[in-house]
Scaffold this active site. Structure first.
Site: not given
Length: 619
Positions: A80, A121-122, A196, A492, A518
């Site tokens: 992202d 991740c997302d 992250c 986002e 986000s």
């Protein structure tokens, strides 16, 4: 219980299938052992996934040693952060459902008996969770782990500690920083592999997976760079073989995902999420997961929970603490322990490794006298400050655990970080079906807001009005036609939220969108407005200068227009162009296919099952 793979491993009919398994490296003497599918998401685009090839090999070897047949495959992973701010972000949320499909397809096509998922991740985490809940075979989740926070030294010698991706985005919009300053951030905010740093969407989802019971303790918080993460991968591999044998040999269906992820487990996970101020994206994903599990868990349940649970953990970007600090304070079991002591959790739930929540907390809650030495040692895992994309680079430990429940990273209920929960659902004439705000990230002085609307019809237009200073303090920036259908893909808005901070007006403006934000976003950023503009939502009727009224304490969001005025505007809009965005955006066939079936944000932005049944003609 007969294994799913038994049909392939016996009889003349499937000799061809066995020949292919032999050619792929399976020894014939292993036929009859459980086939464990390893759903990996290794990807060289993402620091959160760049190390997962090594993880996959480690897990494969551990499964084989534990008595299973490991079969690894990969699905995709969208970063992202890289997709942010351009049309690439249109593809992020739709990838969630495709990831779920790829895992379902691969597992069912090859008759796998059990599944271990390696997301990070997302959208990969919820996509794999959706697949696991559809498949309902023995499953263990173990994510790649969070990234360490960075240390940035500016050219003038100024040292900025605990920097992350959001800091470089703020810096890019700060006119007071020069190119050398910006480059210093760019080179240092992402120092290791891993998702992250901060309680952004990826880490929020990995924590939620642990809370719902489908991952082992430490999944959400052990750093990707720490050697203890390697130990976690091995234990997860052993656990998936163990529960596969429990199910097939002992007829123990308590180990299945749907037996674990009950409505009470969903409520516990959401309670934890509200308490830690997780990403608003978790709301979308937990609703989608519930649908995959056939669990009646809706936005109304989330709204109810948000009224009764305070925020007891304010991690970055909402507070000063990093994921490693939360880990030192006991991680997710530390948060669950405080919620349990306050009577906020259902105790009659279980997980992939424990028969009851009480048993798990007795072993893993660092505030209990019964906490094991293994748990205490694991929660000492600290950052190593070694810049490298490689996993398991160090064995650094904190000197002590953080048991300070008044001023530490995790608070107790009597001393909350914020008396309100970290997430809230708002409703009103602007969002009749609801919208979501991360209250943990909203400065208290703007929990109530009243100001004129500045309306744009794309994220790109939003960025433009921020950077050219059209957006002024006191205004409410309304970003519409960015919902699941209208985007399509429900982008986002990290760049807009970052840029208003870079401009120094983050505490003086509001943002409202039918898109999403986000997990790195903070400020008065209201997303998931439903119905969306493309679904004839009232947000389509807003004009520049309309007064927007936001009241977080009373959970309302309204535009100061009468029902008659809104009805008149609707009639005028429908007599004209209708519910169409005024912008230049080319939409691919792939995204059009997503838009054709996408439901509203209050339904998790999932595909509409009734529409699919109707069009397919299949029950």
């Amino acid at each position: 219980m007969e294994m799913r793979s038994a049909k392939l491993m016996n009889g003349r009919v499937f000799a061809g299938a066995r020949a292919l398994y032999r050619a792929a490296g399976v020894d014939g003497k292993d036929f009859g052992k459980p086939i464990i599918a390893i759903a990996n998401s290794f990807d060289e685009f993402l620091p959160g996934h760049v190390h997962l090839n090594k993880v996959g090999r480690l897990i494969s070897d551990a499964i084989k040693e534990a008595g299973g047949i490991p079969r690894e495959f990969n699905t995709m992973a969208v970063d992202d952060g890289i997709a942010m701010g351009h049309t690439g972000m249109l593809y992020s949320l739709p990838s969630r459902d495709i990831i779920a499909d790829t895992v379902e397809y691969q597992v069912n096509a090859h008759c796998a008996d059990a599944l271990i998922c390696i997301p990070n991740c997302d959208k990969v985490v919820p996509g794999m969770l959706m697949a696991a809940l559809r498949l309902n075979i023995p499953t263990v989740f173990v994510s790649g782990g969070p990234m360490e926070a960075g240390t940035t030294v500016l050219p003038d010698g100024t040292v900025k500690k605990n920097t992350d991706l959001i800091d470089v985005m703020y810096a890019s919009a700060d006119d007071n920083l020069n190119e050398e300053d910006l480059l210093a951030y760019e080179k240092t905010v992402c120092p290791t592999c891993g998702s992250c740093a901060g309680m952004f969407t990826a880490n929020s989802m990995n924590c939620l997976t642990e809370a719902i019971g489908l991952a082992l303790p430490g999944n959400g918080t052990i750093l990707a760079s720490h050697s203890y993460r390697k130990d976690l991968f091995k234990r997860a591999a052993e656990q998936v073989v163990k529960i596969a044998k429990q199910y097939y040999d002992d007829d123990d269906d308590s180990v299945l995902p749907r037996s674990i992820a009950t409505k009470k487990a969903f409520e516990n996970a959401m309670t934890m999420d509200v308490a830690m101020g997780g990403s608003t994206n978790t709301v979308l994903h937990i609703l989608a997961m519930a649908q995959s599990a056939d669990v009646d868990f809706t936005l109304d349940d989330i709204e109810r929970i948000s009224h009764t649970v305070p925020c007891i953990c304010k991690a970055s970007p909402s507070g000063e603490w990093e994921i490693s600090d939360v880990h030192r304070a006991g991680g997710i079991t530390g948060i669950l322990g405080e919620l349990d002591r306050a009577g906020k959790l259902h105790r009659d739930v279980h997980s992939i490794d424990y028969k009851s929540l009480e048993d798990k907390l007795n072993d893993w809650d660092i505030m209990r006298d019964t906490c094991t030495e293994e748990a205490k040692q694991m929660y000492l895992a600290a950052p190593g400050h070694i810049v490298s994309p490689e996993p398991w680079t160090h064995t650094t430990l904190f000197d002590s655990l953080d048991r300070d429940r008044v001023n530490g990273a995790i608070h107790d209920i009597d001393h909350p970080a914020v008396t309100e929960g970290g997430l809230a659902v708002l409703r009103g004439n602007l969002a009749p079906d609801g919208c979501v705000v991360k209250t943990a990230g909203v400065p208290k002085e703007i929990w109530t807001f009243r100001g004129p609307a500045l309306v744009v019809e794309s994220q790109e237009q939003a960025i433009e009005v921020i950077l050219n200073d059209t957006l002024k303090p006191g205004m409410a920036l309304v970003i519409r036609y960015e919902g699941p259908k209208g985007g399509p893909g429900m982008q986002e808005m990290l760049y807009p939220t970052s840029f208003v901070k870079g401009k120094g007006i983050g505490k003086q403006v509001a943002m409202l969108t039918d898109g999403r934000y986000s997990g790195g976003s903070s400020g008065l950023a209201i997303g998931h407005i439903a119905p969306e503009a493309a679904n004839k939502g009232p947000i389509a009727l807003i004009k520049n200068g309309d007064i927007i009224n936001i009241d977080i304490p009373n959970r309302t969001v309204n535009v100061e227009l009468s029902d008659e005025e809104l009805a008149q505007r609707r009639a005028e809009l429908e007599a004209g162009d209708g519910y169409v965005a005024h912008r230049d955006r080319k939409v691919s066939q792939a995204l059009k296919a997503y838009a054709a079936f996408a439901r509203s944000a209050d339904k998790g932005a999932t595909r509409d099952p009734e529409l699919i049944d109707k069009l397919s003609g299949l029950a």
